[in-house]
Design an enzyme around this catalytic site. Structure first.
Site, PDB file in Angstrom:
ATOM      1  CB  CYS A 102       0.351   1.650   4.122  1.00 37.77           C
ATOM      2  SG  CYS A 102      -1.367   1.106   4.068  1.00 37.77           S
TER       3      CYS A 102
ATOM      4  CB  CYS B 108      -0.910  -0.045   1.233  1.00 37.15           C
ATOM      5  SG  CYS B 108      -1.771   1.478   1.607  1.00 37.15           S
TER       6      CYS B 108
END
Length: 150
Positions: free
Chosen positions: A74, A71
Site C-alpha cells: 500500500c 501494508c
C-alpha cells in the site's frame, strides 16, 4: 451537451455541488467552502457516511484505494496513486479508505487483500483490482479501461 450538469461532491466539506460538464476542466470551486473541487490528490474518506455520499452522489466515477498504514505494498503504491489523481481529475475522483480506521467498509465490500482499487459509478462498484499498481500510468490505464463511457 455543454449544458449538462453533474453532481460533484466536495473533497473538503463533502457538500454536493452542481457543475456544468463543460466547466469541469476550469477549476470549479465548492459553493459552500470555496475550496477547489479537484485538488490533484485523493480525498481521504474517513467514515461510512462520507464514503457513501461520495460514491452515491458524485456523477463522475470514484476510484477508491482500500489500504492500511501497516501494508508495505500500500505504501509502495501511494505515490503512484497520488500522481494518478492529477492525471484522472476532473473526469474521475480518487479517494482512499483506511481499512484499519473504517473496517466496516472493508467488510461491506469484501476486501480480502490490500491494496485493492475499486471503481464506482452511479453508486455501484463496476471494477476491482487487487494488488499494488506502482506506476501511475498503470493506474490511469486500468481506471480509464473500466470507467463507464459518459
Amino acid at each position: 451537451m455543454s449544458e449538462t450538469t453533474l453532481h460533484i461532491v466536495c473533497p473538503h466539506c463533502h457538500t454536493t455541488n452542481r457543475v456544468r460538464a463543460d466547466q469541469l476542466a476550469s477549476a470549479p470551486t465548492c459553493g459552500q467552502c470555496k475550496q477547489p473541487l479537484f485538488a490533484g490528490h485523493p480525498v481521504a474518506l474517513g467514515d461510512e457516511a462520507t464514503f457513501d455520499k461520495h460514491v452515491a452522489r458524485s456523477q463522475i466515477p470514484v476510484l477508491v484505494d482500500f489500504w492500511a498504514p501497516w501494508c508495505g505494498p500500500c505504501r509502495m503504491m501511494a505515490p503512484a496513486y497520488e500522481q494518478a489523481a492529477v492525471l484522472l481529475e476532473p473526469h474521475m475522483q480518487l479517494a482512499k479508505v483506511d481499512t484499519e480506521a473504517v473496517p466496516a467498509l472493508g467488510t461491506r465490500y469484501n476486501i480480502r487483500s490490500i491494496p485493492t482499487l475499486a471503481l464506482f459509478a452511479s453508486g455501484r462498484e463496476v471494477a476491482r483490482q487487487a494488488g499494488a499498481l506502482t506506476n501511475p500510468a498503470q493506474i490511469v490505464q486500468w481506471a480509464r479501461a473500466h470507467a463507464p463511457l459518459t
